[in-house]
Design an enzyme around this catalytic site. Structure first.
Site, PDB file in Angstrom:
ATOM      1  N   LYS C  78       0.849  -1.198   0.000  1.00  0.00           N
ATOM      2  CA  LYS C  78       0.000   0.000   0.000  1.00  0.00           C
ATOM      3  C   LYS C  78       0.879   1.241   0.000  1.00  0.00           C
ATOM      4  CE  LYS C  78      -3.950   2.049   2.489  1.00  0.00           C
ATOM      5  NZ  LYS C  78      -4.825   1.999   3.699  1.00  0.00           N
ATOM      6  N   SER C 157      -9.817   2.420   2.819  1.00  0.00           N
ATOM      7  CA  SER C 157      -8.903   3.098   1.922  1.00  0.00           C
ATOM      8  C   SER C 157      -7.921   2.156   1.211  1.00  0.00           C
ATOM      9  CB  SER C 157      -8.086   4.109   2.723  1.00  0.00           C
ATOM     10  OG  SER C 157      -7.273   3.430   3.671  1.00  0.00           O
ATOM     11  N   SER C 181     -10.317   0.220   7.151  1.00  0.00           N
ATOM     12  CA  SER C 181      -9.714   0.311   5.817  1.00  0.00           C
ATOM     13  C   SER C 181      -9.062  -0.959   5.298  1.00  0.00           C
ATOM     14  CB  SER C 181      -8.680   1.434   5.779  1.00  0.00           C
ATOM     15  OG  SER C 181      -9.331   2.672   5.668  1.00  0.00           O
TER      16      SER C 181
END
Ligand SMILES: [Mg+2]
Ligand SMILES: [Zn+2]
Lengths: 95, 495, 491
Positions: C78, C157, C181
């Site tokens: 990420k 997210s 998330s």
């Protein structure tokens, strides 16, 4: 509590975010919408309740007083938008 | 309490002073990073990625800063908080990389305490300490290197500071000056701050307001980062006068941040800090509460040296040194350390108790040694005469080898050559003569050569005695023991 | 989709050890898959050369019998994790071009265990979002599509992570979870996501959103893969003051599937208005499956549940407003200076140009709730309610071992459908946020599908530090649910 346009401008300035005038009213209603919603927390009786400090029991660890870092000027400045003679340059500040 | 007053057009005004002293904690590494803290270096060289607030960097506390804050708190008779916490003070400034300073707002590590200060020409006063908290120093912006830019150096960013906040207990520039001096003295004894104000390791924010004597508190101004005792006093004098003038002209004092201009010895508003601040303090979620126990506090206490007030009392009570001399000897740790070495050696050499030699040793340090060091422009740590050389000199006086006068001559030679006093006496034959036979012979010669004066003396002109003493000393090249000369002369002339 | 990319991480690991294929082959297959899936917009930066270099190292280690736990496994990281020498932007324009001179602890741990990095995964800007529609790099597209072929969001997210794992273009991915998330995007894409106890994974080198909530965790095909990943990601880090100095269990070893006698708590307050019937139905089905596997189902009460979301939306923006103050144009990232502008003008222009609308909105909220006169009513009150929420869980865990809830109140929705209504968007995390506020480990396991065939997740919450029991409950649920659907490849 709801915020007015002046408060929105003040908050934007405190946060150092330029808010064009035409964004003030929309931002005001967005903030009031969210604030109105979070204000339901006011109904919770929290008398005698301690605020959370550490969510998982843990204690602050202390470092030894040893020099283990620094002396990396190049790394520190590697991403600087305006490095100058080993410094970070910013628009001139008059004190 | 002092009765320092500003004489205004409309009457007398009293000045109320509080100080926030930022003291750099003596540590090798920074408060929350492992970068070095040493003074003076290439820009941005003593900076870790944490100090530069790179994304994702996190603080880890330096235990030595905690220990020094606790030791300082104990030394200032403060309450120590076993549970304290770090808060973020949020504001934007070019030399504040995180956009916040990690400080202790709501729960400082050290609470209330007090110190006793001795202003020159005024009564001692007790000044309250409000709190001491740990916080990060900011970086430095340089404004005069480029016409267009300010240049930011983060070497100081993250250096550990103790902010020592006084209560608004001071009432005169002298009291404030004495407070800073005393605080610096204690910090240096403790070893938690080197007290070098000219290098910025100690600086004061000076809060000043004026009011009618004993009346309601006035609005205060804060003058930031004042870096000498003299300037602290100057800020107060200037601010008090200025505020009185503003008020008497019907004006109002603005609560504002000002800066001191040492060139003109005035203060003026700080433009960049004029904006209304809202620091949005909240607990730093990157850190946990700072917790320790009583045993830790006691361990800190156990490492404290004897502090100046205790030391002074001991000098007066146990060594029979005058309160004034005791104060002078204990004001700086280095002086006290020198004195105590001297005292121990002196007692040892003379096989006496410290009490018996304290006064002489104190007098010698304060009048002879300080006088000489002043003349040389040297500090006591740079003294050309070591404590053991001093003790030897004092011993030579005590055992009658040297008269007071001879001792001063030997001292002067010691300063010049660095030689031991015994060696000087030996090589230069400066020994005091106490041999009665030799002195009697000289006296006989003096009386013979001055028969007329002898007659006058015996006829009642007593004050001629001094003349015979002088002549005898001269004849012995000053080496005769004056006491012996006196006795023998009296005997000879009385006959 | 090649056979290699369709394997689980565990199968890849075993195949590498058995020399069924080389790390290089495995990595090349993934690189091809990444290149073929650019329509998903899952990556912000692709780093095939780094993945291949790691594969070569892995192949040598495998040949020498010196393989590490993740030798030869190609992962996606990420973009919230700073990666040395590789642009790291947290999905924001304000960090465009930022090349860290350091490696986050979590990604460093993975690399040290032999993994390779295929690239940086797209995400909501500064991890603020539940649909991956706030990234400066554009929306991430869910590999699953609606019944009529609509484009769906992958959740957020960690939407780049969820999309990449679901599309079988990475073996597994790192995610971060501040208020859901990891778990919500896992549920939206039919994969497994695990958020460990706060403090298990170091936050050092991970761009901060809300420090007291942020936790990294794995996103992978199944429970076992998450267990393998977490074992490598987690561990004590002296550089993070909130890191837990505790031994790290072998999570994979805990996967026995035996949950006889375990008590599964069903919180009555999680029955909320407007939740689709099929989600309620899946929830009870999940309870039935666990009961059938030998667990005991107990009703529990978490009375402050309804306050969790507003509490979160005070605490997270407050911390974020401070954490994001460092993006000021002085030391890295974007700098905008208006003509003749001073320092303040530079700050304001930089931050205005660099931050997107949702980030600005949250900074504004956070600044407001911390400001003079409002701190007590908002921030302090929220931290007190947080204590009550935590106490609710403490009491609940006296009665049960693991709590079962839905992961999200809906399946993946269409892009743009909630963008105009922040609160509707925030409601996505209604089931995930309480565990975040209490710092508890929690996971989402794909457990079924909605009427359109879209995956739905069930959410399991464990007590602090009891990841092993949680993993095993998830494993039992996974086996019972038998969810095996995959998105049809259209990209
Ligand atoms: Mg101050
Ligand atoms: Zn301060």
């Amino acid at each position: 509590m709801s915020v007015d346009a002046d408060t929105v401008r003040k908050i934007a300035h405190l946060a150092r975010i330029k808010l064009p005038e035409e964004r003030v009213e929309p931002m005001k209603s967005e903030l009031n919408n969210i604030l109105g919603w979070v204000e339901q927390l006011g109904e919770v009786d929290t008398s005698g309740v301690e605020p959370t400090t550490a969510v998982i029991a843990n204690s602050l660890r202390w470092r030894e007083d040893e020099i283990t870092d620094g002396d990396v000027q190049e790394k520190v400045l590697a991403n600087a938008p305006k490095p100058m003679h080993g410094f970070f340059a910013v628009p001139k500040v008059i004190e | 309490m002092t009765d320092y007053r500003i004489q205004g057009e409309t009457g007398e005004w009293e000045v109320v002073i509080g100080l926030e002293v930022h003291a750099q904690v003596t540590t090798n590494a920074k408060l929350f990073s492992g970068a070095a803290t040493a003074f003076g270096s290439e820009p941005n060289s003593q900076v870790s990625l944490v100090d530069a607030a790179m994304p994702g960097m996190l603080p880890v506390i330096n235990g030595e800063a905690v220990r020094q804050a606790v030791r300082t708190g104990v030394a200032l008779n403060c309450e120590i908080h076993k549970w304290s916490r770090f808060d973020r003070k949020n504001y934007f400034y070019a030399d504040l990389p995180q956009g916040y300073q990690i400080s202790q707002f709501a729960h400082p590590i050290v609470g209330e305490g007090e110190i006793i200060v001795d202003p020159v020409d005024a009564d001692p006063a007790t000044i309250g300490i409000e709190r001491i908290h740990l916080e990060q120093d900011a970086g430095k912006s340089i404004h005069d290197q480029s016409p267009e830019f300010s240049l930011v150096d983060l070497n100081r960013s993250g250096v550990a500071l103790m902010e020592i906040v006084s209560k608004p207990d001071m009432r005169s520039p002298a009291e404030a000056g004495a407070y800073v001096r005393k605080l610096r003295s204690i910090l240096r004894y403790v070893g938690s701050c080197d007290g070098n104000m000219d290098q910025g390791s100690m600086r004061a924010d000076v809060n000043v307001s004026v009011r009618r004597p004993g009346g309601e508190l006035g609005t205060r101004t804060e003058c930031k980062n004042v870096n000498s005792v003299r300037f602290v006093e100057a800020v107060i004098e200037y601010e008090a006068q200025r505020q009185v003038e503003v008020l008497e002209a019907g004006g109002e004092i603005k609560q504002e941040t000002r800066q001191f201009d040492p060139a003109q010895m005035i203060t003026r508003p700080l433009r960049s800090k004029e904006e209304a601040h809202d620091y949005r303090y909240f607990p730093d979620p990157d850190l946990l509460p700072l917790i320790f126990d009583d045993a830790y506090i006691e361990a800190c206490r156990a490492t404290l040296p004897e502090l100046p007030d205790t030391k002074r009392t001991r000098y007066v009570e146990q060594l029979e040194i005058s309160p004034y001399n005791a104060a002078v000897l204990t004001a700086e740790q280095e002086t006290a350390a020198y004195f105590e070495l001297l005292l121990n050696e002196t007692a040892l050499k003379q096989r006496k108790e410290a009490r018996a030699v304290g006064k002489a040793a104190a007098n010698w340090v304060i009048s002879d040694l300080f006088g000489a060091l002043n003349g040389l422009g040297k500090s006591i740590t740079e003294s050309p005469i070591s404590p053991s050389q001093g003790a030897e000199l004092l011993a030579l006086v005590a055992d009658g080898t040297l008269s007071g006068r001879l001792a001063k001559d030997v001292f002067a030679i010691m300063l010049e050559t660095g030689d031991d006093p015994a060696k000087i006496v030996e090589e230069r034959g400066m020994k005091q003569v106490s041999d009665t036979g030799a002195i009697e012979a000289e006296i006989a010669k003096v009386l013979e050569a001055n028969a007329d004066k002898v007659a006058q003396y015996r006829g009642g002109k007593d004050k001629l005695f001094g003349f015979f003493v002088g002549q005898t000393m001269k004849a012995t090249k000053g080496q005769a023991n004056p006491q012996v000369v006196n006795e023998l002369l009296r005997k000879a002339l009385g006959g | 989709m090649s056979d290699l990319t369709n394997l689980t991480l565990a199968a890849m690991r075993d195949g590498l050890r058995e020399k069924s294929f080389s790390a290089k082959e495995l990595t090349q297959a993934h690189i091809a898959a990444v290149e073929g899936a650019r329509e998903l917009n899952a990556f912000t930066v692709e780093t095939p050369e780094l993945a291949l270099a790691a594969a070569e190292t892995a192949d040598r280690a495998l040949a020498d019998g010196a393989a590490k736990p993740l030798s030869g496994i190609p992962l996606g990281i990420k973009d919230l994790f700073c990666t040395e020498g590789v642009e790291s932007t947290a999905g924001s324009n304000i960090l465009r071009g930022f090349t860290p001179q350091y490696e986050s602890t979590v990604s460093a741990n993975l690399l040290a265990d032999g993994a390779g990095m295929l690239g940086k995964l797209n995400m909501d800007e500064f991890a603020m979002g539940s649909s991956n529609e706030t990234s400066a790099w554009g929306n991430v597209i869910n590999p699953w599509r609606g019944a009529k072929g609509e484009t769906l969001v992958p959740g957020g997210s960690s939407g780049g992570s969820s999309a990449a794992v679901a599309a079988r273009i990475v073996a597994a991915a790192t995610g971060t979870d501040t208020g859901g998330s990891i778990r919500q995007p896992a549920a939206f894409t039919g994969i497994t996501g695990f958020k460990p106890t706060y403090g298990r994974c170091s936050r050092w080198g991970t761009v901060a959103f809300a420090s007291s909530l942020d936790q990294a965790g794995p996103m992978a095909r199944d429970v076992r893969d998450c267990a393998i990943m977490l074992r490598s990601m987690a561990g004590f880090d002296p550089k993070d003051s909130t890191s837990l100095d505790l031994p790290l269990p072998d999570f994979e070893a805990a996967l026995t599937g035996d949950i006889k006698g375990r008590r599964i708590g069903i919180p009555k307050e999680y029955t909320i208005d407007g939740i689709p019937a099929e989600i309620e139905a899946l929830w009870s089905k999940g309870a039935d499956m666990l009961r059938d596997a030998g667990a005991e189902i107990v009703e529990i009460s978490l009375p402050h549940t309804k306050y969790a979301l507003p509490t979160y939306y005070i605490i997270a923006p407050a911390e974020a407003s401070s954490n994001l103050a460092r993006y000021d144009g002085v030391r890295y990232g974007l700098r905008e200076t208006p003509d003749g502008g001073n320092l303040i003008d530079m700050y304001e222009a930089t931050r205005s140009a660099g931050f997107g609308d949702e980030v600005k909105r949250r900074i504004m909220i956070g600044t407001y709730v911390l400001s003079a006169g409002y701190y007590d009513a908002y921030y302090l009150q929220a931290q007190k309610v947080r204590t009550l929420i935590k106490q609710d869980f403490d009491r609940a865990f006296e009665q049960c071992d693991v709590i079962l809830t839905p992961t999200a109140p809906s399946a993946a929705f269409a892009a743009g459908s909630k963008s105009d209504d922040p609160i509707a968007m925030y409601l996505n995390d209604v089931f995930c946020v309480p565990a975040s506020l209490a710092g508890l480990p929690a996971m989402s396991v794909p457990a079924g599908a909605d009427k359109d065939g879209l995956p739905l997740g069930l959410h399991l919450i464990g007590n602090a530090l009891e990841e092993e029991g949680l993993f095993n409950a998830g494993y039992a649920l996974e086996r019972a649910a038998g969810f095996s659907a995959q998105p049809e490849k259209w990209w």
